[in-house]
Scaffold this active site. Structure first.
Site, short mmCIF file in Angstrom:
data_model
loop_
_atom_site.label_atom_id
_atom_site.label_comp_id
_atom_site.label_asym_id
_atom_site.label_seq_id
_atom_site.Cartn_x
_atom_site.Cartn_y
_atom_site.Cartn_z
N ALA A 62 -24.77 28.96 -50.42
CA ALA A 62 -24.56 29.51 -51.76
C ALA A 62 -23.73 28.49 -52.53
O ALA A 62 -23.07 27.63 -51.94
CB ALA A 62 -23.80 30.83 -51.64
N GLY A 101 -26.02 30.32 -46.90
CA GLY A 101 -27.15 30.91 -47.62
C GLY A 101 -28.41 30.06 -47.50
O GLY A 101 -29.52 30.59 -47.61
N GLU A 104 -29.81 31.07 -44.26
CA GLU A 104 -30.28 32.46 -44.43
C GLU A 104 -31.60 32.49 -45.18
O GLU A 104 -32.47 33.32 -44.91
CB GLU A 104 -29.21 33.28 -45.16
CG GLU A 104 -27.98 33.53 -44.29
CD GLU A 104 -26.85 34.19 -45.04
OE1 GLU A 104 -26.36 33.60 -46.03
OE2 GLU A 104 -26.46 35.30 -44.68
N GLU A 124 -19.80 30.16 -43.00
CA GLU A 124 -19.04 30.99 -43.95
C GLU A 124 -17.64 31.32 -43.45
O GLU A 124 -16.70 31.40 -44.24
CB GLU A 124 -19.79 32.29 -44.24
CG GLU A 124 -21.00 32.12 -45.15
CD GLU A 124 -22.28 31.76 -44.41
OE1 GLU A 124 -22.21 31.31 -43.24
OE2 GLU A 124 -23.36 31.90 -45.00
C1 3H9 Z 1 -22.59 31.03 -48.42
O1 3H9 Z 1 -23.60 30.41 -48.28
C2 3H9 Z 1 -22.54 32.53 -48.57
C3 3H9 Z 1 -23.83 33.21 -48.24
O2 3H9 Z 1 -23.89 33.54 -46.88
C4 3H9 Z 1 -23.97 34.53 -48.96
C5 3H9 Z 1 -24.06 34.53 -50.41
C6 3H9 Z 1 -24.39 35.89 -50.97
N1 3H9 Z 1 -21.43 24.82 -53.16
O3 3H9 Z 1 -18.80 17.79 -48.29
P1 3H9 Z 1 -19.32 16.73 -49.19
C7 3H9 Z 1 -20.16 19.84 -53.02
S1 3H9 Z 1 -21.07 30.24 -48.48
C8 3H9 Z 1 -21.00 24.02 -54.14
O4 3H9 Z 1 -18.38 15.67 -49.62
P2 3H9 Z 1 -21.04 15.73 -47.12
C9 3H9 Z 1 -18.78 19.35 -52.64
O5 3H9 Z 1 -17.77 20.07 -53.30
C10 3H9 Z 1 -21.49 28.51 -48.39
N2 3H9 Z 1 -20.69 22.72 -53.95
O6 3H9 Z 1 -20.65 16.05 -48.63
C11 3H9 Z 1 -18.86 17.90 -53.07
O7 3H9 Z 1 -18.66 17.85 -54.48
P3 3H9 Z 1 -17.99 16.56 -55.15
C12 3H9 Z 1 -21.86 28.12 -46.99
C13 3H9 Z 1 -20.80 22.23 -52.73
O8 3H9 Z 1 -22.29 14.98 -47.17
C14 3H9 Z 1 -20.33 17.53 -52.79
O9 3H9 Z 1 -21.02 18.76 -52.70
N3 3H9 Z 1 -22.06 26.70 -46.95
C15 3H9 Z 1 -21.24 23.01 -51.66
O10 3H9 Z 1 -19.89 15.17 -46.39
C16 3H9 Z 1 -20.51 16.76 -51.52
O11 3H9 Z 1 -19.90 17.48 -50.47
C17 3H9 Z 1 -21.05 25.85 -46.67
O12 3H9 Z 1 -19.95 26.27 -46.44
C18 3H9 Z 1 -21.57 24.36 -51.91
N4 3H9 Z 1 -22.01 25.18 -50.94
O13 3H9 Z 1 -21.27 17.14 -46.44
C19 3H9 Z 1 -21.41 24.39 -46.66
N5 3H9 Z 1 -21.26 22.26 -50.55
O14 3H9 Z 1 -18.89 15.41 -54.83
C20 3H9 Z 1 -20.35 23.62 -47.35
C21 3H9 Z 1 -20.86 21.03 -50.92
O15 3H9 Z 1 -17.90 16.94 -56.60
N6 3H9 Z 1 -20.68 22.22 -47.44
N7 3H9 Z 1 -20.58 21.01 -52.23
O16 3H9 Z 1 -16.64 16.44 -54.50
C22 3H9 Z 1 -20.54 21.35 -46.43
O17 3H9 Z 1 -20.22 21.69 -45.32
C23 3H9 Z 1 -20.78 19.89 -46.72
O18 3H9 Z 1 -20.66 19.73 -48.13
C24 3H9 Z 1 -22.16 19.34 -46.29
C25 3H9 Z 1 -22.34 17.90 -46.84
C26 3H9 Z 1 -22.21 19.30 -44.76
C27 3H9 Z 1 -23.27 20.18 -46.82
#
Ligand code: 3H9
Length: 700
Positions: A62, A101, A104, A124
């Site tokens: 999400a 998400g 999911e 999450e």
């Molecule tokens: C969810 O999904 C809830 C659902 O179950 C239900 C809903 C109803 N959103 O980490 P990085 C940005 S909760 C917005 O440096 P990497 C991050 O801020 C979500 N922005 O890259 C950064 O911005 P900036 C569950 C996001 O290659 C840029 O992307 N998902 C999101 O080292 C690069 O990020 C997670 O918790 C996001 N979801 O790693 C996954 N994710 O460049 C969270 C990232 O401006 N994300 N950004 O600083 C991660 O674990 C890592 O970002 C990922 C990439 C592994 C994907």
């Protein structure tokens, strides 16, 4: 079709492609784009639908930036309902990380294929949340209750091959051309008349779960949850997946997700998520600042620190040379590295073959001549300024121009070290935390003359070796250890005032610290601080060290000698209160004329944590840290501060700066002004009714 989602029919397969950098998060535009594309595909000539992404990853979750804002249609569950009810087979084609998400969404498809390097997960819990779009209902239906609980309560992603074994991925592709392979897989499913699989149609037999299973699991998880509530709610959802029909289970999930998303814990953990990414950015340094190529690294000193740092590089395939004064010390250092890797192999976390590969990347030498052509040197010798200067003079004379010369010092002046060379622009601090191969924090210390490209290289390299980086300017102890002084001092003074070691540590641990301050002292060795105090020209105030000194002088050095503030069980290392120490504390209080009293839990919390906040405010004001969030990151990753409280500066904002300021003034008036003086920035923000977060916004 949409600026972030495209749709076209290729070889009778409808291909929906999300292109929403950086990580294809499920923003409103993405949700709407996917929903519209699936609906369009129902009416055209396509025989199946492939959902895939452009860029570095499949949907990573999400869009966290939308949390806390008014909901926007279509919701994620609404989008998934449309996907799930598609009359044509829907196949998710995964590369990168399908998370939260995003995963999911894939689970609501009929089939999932992935390239071998892909990972899937439900992280999450790391944001204080639970999967709120069916993850808690679908994963146990596919992978079983136990595997689902492990995956969702840990939040750790699972590689494609393992996900395939668990049934979460149906097909692992070759991974050469995702689109072509996914279309071919879709065609194969259509042509073989594959069933319209829907995870919701699977039921779990409640009788297959042994009685008491969930209660036991709750107890087990509570131990590692350190007060976090999300784990408990996840278990309730998985329990619902076993006992209730899908739609009712989804309702339970939705209700508990809504509870968590408004909880202070999740707010704190989301702050930590963004603060971590912000900390990697250096103010004033353009994104395209060049980086130097780091192909070979040398470490000076093969002690605990040097060895741990060497492992960090070998773990990501970078060759590293250890430099020691003599062969004996070198052999000892290399032996410890080998032993550490063997332990990981024994735990089943590393294969023998990978261990061999990593060990082959670590070599040793006793001559600086052998490291002439490395790209980065990290000095990790004794904390003695003269020895450090000598090392840097030698490095300056031998190592090629353009190499980065880093020091792992915890306290010494990086500018002074840089001046021992003719290239101070190439000198930087890289402060690792022990054990360096485990601890995530890397404090990058910017000297007055450190070049921009050196900083950008080190920040990027830090990420590559799995560290979370935070930038500090030069001061005694940098961000982390400088702040720690007041915390440690109060732990000691609380004992003199009447608290017991058990009381101080258990209050800190109840607050959420990984370990209380006195137990940490025992773990690190009380002799370290003792030796440092002995070397000081001026004797420290006895109120800050009289007990610690007496313990060391009576041979109680901490865990390594079997006793320190506590007694330790030689077999289990479990700590135990020691009446002898409690008597010693009483005697020392008497010696100093301190009347002991009962100390409340609230006083212990405030006296331990408010000094961190106050010093943090000074550090911000002096420009040592760039942002309050950077300070939080240092404490979360380097000092075991509870992530559910977001770090000391975030915690201060939640408590209220006026309250923190007033309490510090109260301590100044009751406990003495020598250790309690409110920082001017704290006073200013409190009086203006502002927070550290406001300060961060105003200061760019
Ligand atoms: C969810 O999904 C809830 C659902 O179950 C239900 C809903 C109803 N959103 O980490 P990085 C940005 S909760 C917005 O440096 P990497 C991050 O801020 C979500 N922005 O890259 C950064 O911005 P900036 C569950 C996001 O290659 C840029 O992307 N998902 C999101 O080292 C690069 O990020 C997670 O918790 C996001 N979801 O790693 C996954 N994710 O460049 C969270 C990232 O401006 N994300 N950004 O600083 C991660 O674990 C890592 O970002 C990922 C990439 C592994 C994907």
């Amino acid at each position: 079709m949409s600026s972030v989602v495209s749709y076209e029919v290729i070889n009778n397969v409808g291909v929906i492609k999300v292109n929403s950098p950086p990580v294809n998060a499920l923003s409103q535009a993405v949700r709407e784009g996917i929903l519209n594309a699936v609906q369009a595909a129902q009416k055209d000539e396509s025989e199946a639908i492939v959902l895939m992404c452009e860029g570095r990853t499949f949907i990573a979750g999400a869009d966290i930036t939308e949390f806390g804002k008014p909901p926007m249609e279509p919701s994620l569950p609404a989008m998934l309902a449309v996907l799930e009810s598609s009359s044509k087979l829907v196949i998710a084609a995964i590369h990168g990380t399908a998370l939260g998400g995003g995963f999911e969404t894939a689970l609501a498809c009929n089939y999932r294929c992935a390239v071998p390097s892909a990972k899937v997960g439900l992280p999450e819990v790391k944001l204080g949340l639970l999967p709120g779009a069916g993850g808690t209902q679908r994963v146990p239906r596919i992978a079983g209750v136990k595997a689902a609980l492990e995956m969702i309560t840990s939040g750790n992603p699972v590689p494609a091959a393992q996900a395939n074994d668990m049934g979460l991925i149906d097909e692992v592709l070759a991974g050469q051309d995702l689109q072509a392979e996914a279309i071919a897989y879709a065609r194969e499913l259509v042509e073989s008349g594959a069933l319209h699989n829907r995870v919701r149609d699977i039921t779990i037999d409640p009788a297959s779960i042994e009685p008491g299973f969930f209660d036991n699991y709750r107890k087990q998880v509570a131990k590692r949850a350190r007060g976090q509530i999300a784990q408990d709610r996840i278990i309730s959802c998985v329990e619902a997946a076993v006992n209730l029909p899908m739609d009712e289970g989804l309702e339970v999930e939705r209700k508990l997700f809504s509870e968590l998303i408004t909880s202070p814990q999740s707010k704190a953990m989301r702050h930590a998520f963004f603060a971590e990414r912000e900390a990697a950015k250096i103010k004033g340094l353009p994104k395209d600042t060049p980086v130097r190529d780091i192909k070979k690294v040398a470490i000076i000193g093969s002690g605990t620190m040097g060895g741990g740092i060497a492992m960090c590089f070998a773990n990501v395939g970078i060759p590293v040379q250890l430099v020691e004064l003599n062969q004996e010390a070198l052999d000892r250092g290399l032996g410890v590295i080998q032993k550490n890797y063997s332990i990981t192999v024994k735990k089943g976390k590393l294969s023998e073959a990978d261990m061999a590969k990593r060990l082959a990347l670590i070599t040793g030498t006793t001559s600086y001549d052998d490291i002439k052509d490395v790209d980065l040197v990290i000095e990790a010798v004794f904390e003695n300024p003269d020895i450090k200067k000598e090392v840097f003079t030698k490095l300056d004379a031998t190592v090629k121009q353009g190499a980065i010369l880093a020091t792992n010092t915890s306290y010494q002046d990086v500018n002074m070290i840089a001046e021992a060379t003719k290239r101070p622009q190439d000198v930087v601090g890289m402060h690792f935390f022990s054990p360096a191969n485990v601890m995530k924090l890397l404090e990058v210390v910017r000297g007055d003359k450190t070049a921009d490209d050196v900083l950008s290289t080190v920040m990027q390299l830090g990420k590559k070796i799995g560290k979370v980086c935070a930038l500090s300017r030069v001061c005694y102890g940098f961000i982390g250890n400088r702040m720690l002084t007041g915390y440690g001092r109060q732990a000691h003074m609380l004992l003199l005032d009447g608290a017991t070691p058990t009381q101080v540590d258990s209050v800190a641990e109840k607050f959420g610290m990984a370990m209380g301050p006195l137990a940490v002292g025992d773990l690190a060795g009380l002799d370290i601080g003792y030796k440092a105090r002995q070397a000081l020209a001026e004797k420290p105030d006895p109120r800050t060290c009289i007990i610690a000194d007496a313990l060391v002088e009576s041979g109680r050095l901490g865990q390594k000698s079997g006793a320190g503030y506590y007694k330790y069980d030689p077999a289990t290392r479990a700590r135990q209160a020691d009446p002898e120490v409690e008597q010693l504390i009483k005697d020392k209080a008497k010696e100093l004329g301190i009347t002991q009293r009962d100390i409340s839990e609230e006083e212990i919390v405030d006296r331990l944590f408010f000094p961190l906040i106050n010093e943090g405010a000074l550090i911000l004001e002096e420009g040592i840290a760039q942002r309050p969030g950077d300070i939080d990151i240092v404490y979360l990753y380097g000092y075991g501060f509870p992530v559910a409280k977001g770090g000391p500066m975030f915690y201060a904002d939640q408590v209220g700066l006026q309250k923190v300021y007033d309490r510090i003034c109260e301590f100044r008036d009751t406990l003495g002004a020598d250790f309690w003086q409110p920082a001017p920035l704290l006073e200013k923000l409190a009086k203006e009714g502002k927070t550290f977060a406001d300060w961060a916004k105003e200061n760019g």
